[in-house]
Design an enzyme around this catalytic site. Structure first.
Site, PDB file in Angstrom:
ATOM      1  N   ASP A 336       0.809  -1.211   0.000  1.00  0.00           N
ATOM      2  CA  ASP A 336       0.000   0.000   0.000  1.00  0.00           C
ATOM      3  C   ASP A 336       0.847   1.267   0.000  1.00  0.00           C
ATOM      4  OD1 ASP A 336      -2.064  -1.790   0.239  1.00  0.00           O
ATOM      5  OD2 ASP A 336      -2.920  -0.892   2.049  1.00  0.00           O
ATOM      6  N   HIS A 477       3.657  -2.196   3.314  1.00  0.00           N
ATOM      7  CA  HIS A 477       3.713  -0.849   2.734  1.00  0.00           C
ATOM      8  C   HIS A 477       5.083  -0.683   2.080  1.00  0.00           C
ATOM      9  CE1 HIS A 477       0.529  -0.554   5.754  1.00  0.00           C
ATOM     10  NE2 HIS A 477       0.037   0.464   5.055  1.00  0.00           N
TER      11      HIS A 477
END
Length: 524
Positions: A336, A477
């Site tokens: 992400d 992430h």
């Protein structure tokens, strides 16, 4: 069912075109063999005009696995089945690692036949551990009429024909290799015993090397599992292949003479001599009596040489998106908030393991890192919508949500030419308005590494490894360097456990619906 079309009878005409000279399996010619021998029609996919192949090697401290497979067009069933069979074999190989040495598994595919009606392939797996080497081969046949990928049994008209071809192999082994009935291997021996017990079969005397008259032994339809004979459909062809598991006919091809050739392990054939393979022939006239409509098409395609239009019609497919995760250990690694300065290093690591991932990107970063998006798409990764700049959608109006989603979709589309197939809401924040408005499947996760909080590489890797199971969606992430540094350990250990790394869309192969929320595709 296979469409009925006219086929050329071998009784009237058997020809092998000029292309056959290119299709012979490397090895000795028939004239150099004293025992019955058949030359198989086969060609490496890399040598087929117009054909494309995918090729990968994953080297780790504990093993080496390599595989090549055909790219027959986007979503082609044969590409998916070949890759899935290879992936399942790779998982079994890795799960059986003893922890000593560095064993290798190499898998390859060759072309047996290719026309507008049928494409046939042979899959070969060679594993080595120290001085030991083992080989497995099997064939798959794509029927264009039904769109089905079928096992070897589909080449034969019914179960009586399957039984009969095993008896013919037994005849060759008994008459030419002088194997007694009791020494015939596996299912070939079982079929020969049934044939010998048929009324009218000649009883084999103790020590007599002559073979019984089995010309009509299978005529009574004594199928191996007792089922009545009849034309195969796809499901029945697979059932019969399962019933005949271990048959040498799992590696059957057409011969340059127009018959069949069946590969056997020479260790199962005493008297074969110092050869790498025993290639048993089924003569053209015998084969013709046993083939199905698909079998006739396959034989004609093999003898004619590959039709290049088969491979040029759709062009090569992307290398991702071709595994059936309902049959495999799959996991989706998702990243992400990017792309960012560490995303390229992450993709370098993913490439070492032939791993596809899903990147939930922010639209506001697309213009800053367009090359990263282009590389994601080119290497088979998937791009998802993570909003324009990470706003909490649950606090926004439907109009604002629609505008945010459209703006981010357009940014991605402008770079890679397609819209994201799914979205992930920032913070996982959802409400009814979000679900009704985003217009895409909503992908959450079942394994949260909490990498944004800990920023600890070892903790992130350990959590991902210990909590992932088949069907998991794992959250990272790629904007955090500590997370990117954890990925080599995650990939290495999950690879050793036999996992395959796929995109979100590939993981949820059954389909994703807009507005529905998905956390995992676990098999339990």
């Amino acid at each position: 069912m296979v469409p009925v079309v006219a086929v050329t009878s071998l009784r009237r005409n058997v020809t092998a075109g000029v292309a056959l000279g290119l299709l012979l399996v490397p090895g000795c010619h028939a004239a150099e063999h004293r025992l019955p021998h058949a030359e198989a029609i086969s060609l490496p996919f890399s040598d087929v005009p117009g054909a494309a192949v995918g090729e990968h090697v994953v080297e780790t401290d504990h093993s080496v696995v390599g595989y090549r497979y055909p790219l027959l067009g986007a979503g082609h069933p044969l590409t998916e089945e070949v890759r899935t069979v290879m992936a399942a074999r790779q998982t079994a190989f890795l799960e059986e690692l003893s922890g000593s040495g560095r064993p290798e598994l190499r898998q390859d595919v060759s072309l047996l036949a290719a026309s507008q009606e049928v494409v046939g392939t042979r899959l070969t797996a060679v594993s080595t551990a120290g001085m030991r080497e083992s080989r497995e081969s099997s064939t798959l046949w794509f029927d264009a009429g039904s769109g089905a990928v079928l096992p070897w049994t589909a080449l034969f008209r019914d179960e009586e024909a399957v039984e009969r071809v095993h008896v013919l192999l037994a005849d060759v082994l008994r008459e030419d290799y002088h194997l007694p009935l009791a020494d015939l291997p596996g299912v070939v021996g079982e079929a020969a015993l049934r044939a010998a017990e048929e009324p009218g079969a000649v009883e084999e005397a103790e020590g007599d090397e002559s073979s019984p008259d089995t010309a009509g032994a299978a005529g009574a339809g004594a199928a191996r599992d007792g089922a009545p004979s009849g034309a195969f459909d796809a499901e029945r062809a697979r059932e019969v292949a399962d019933a005949w598991s271990g048959s040498p006919l799992e590696d059957v091809a057409f011969s340059t003479a127009g018959g069949l050739t069946v590969r056997m392990d020479p260790t199962q054939v005493p008297g074969a001599g110092q050869v790498s393979d025993v290639m048993l022939p089924v003569e053209p006239q015998q084969a013709e009596e046993l083939l199905s409509e698909l079998g006739f098409h396959a034989r004609e395609a093999a003898l004619s040489g590959p039709d290049p239009d088969v491979f040029l019609e759709e062009g090569p497919s992307a290398e991702g998106g071709t595994l059936d995760c309902e049959r495999l250990k799959c996991v989706a690694l998702t990243f992400d908030d990017g792309p960012g300065e560490h995303t390229d290093a992450l993709m370098d690591t993913l490439a070492e393991y032939d791993a596809q991932a899903t990147f939930y990107v922010l639209g506001s970063l697309v213009e800053e890192f367009p090359e990263a998006l282009e590389r994601m798409a080119a290497e088979g990764h998937e791009l998802g919508n993570h909003t324009w700049e990470h706003d909490d959608l649950s606090g926004m109006s439907a109009k604002d949500i629609e505008a945010d989603m459209a703006r981010t979709n357009a940014a991605v589309r402008d770079v890679i030419g397609v819209d994201p197939p799914s979205m992930r809401p920032p913070y996982g924040a959802l409400n009814g308005t979000v679900r009704e408005t985003v217009g895409l499947p909503i992908i959450l996760w079942d394994v949260d590494t909490l990498d944004w909080r800990s920023r600890n590489t070892d903790e992130v890797a350990e959590h991902a490894i210990s909590h992932s199971t088949s069907g998991s969606v794992v959250l990272f992430h790629d904007i955090h360097e500590s997370s990117v540094r954890a990925i080599p350990d995650v990939l290495d250990e999950l690879h050793r456990q036999g996992f395959h790394f796929v995109t979100v869309t590939e993981l949820f192969e059954a389909g994703l619906e807009p507005g529905d929320v998905y956390t995992d595709a676990r098999h339990e």
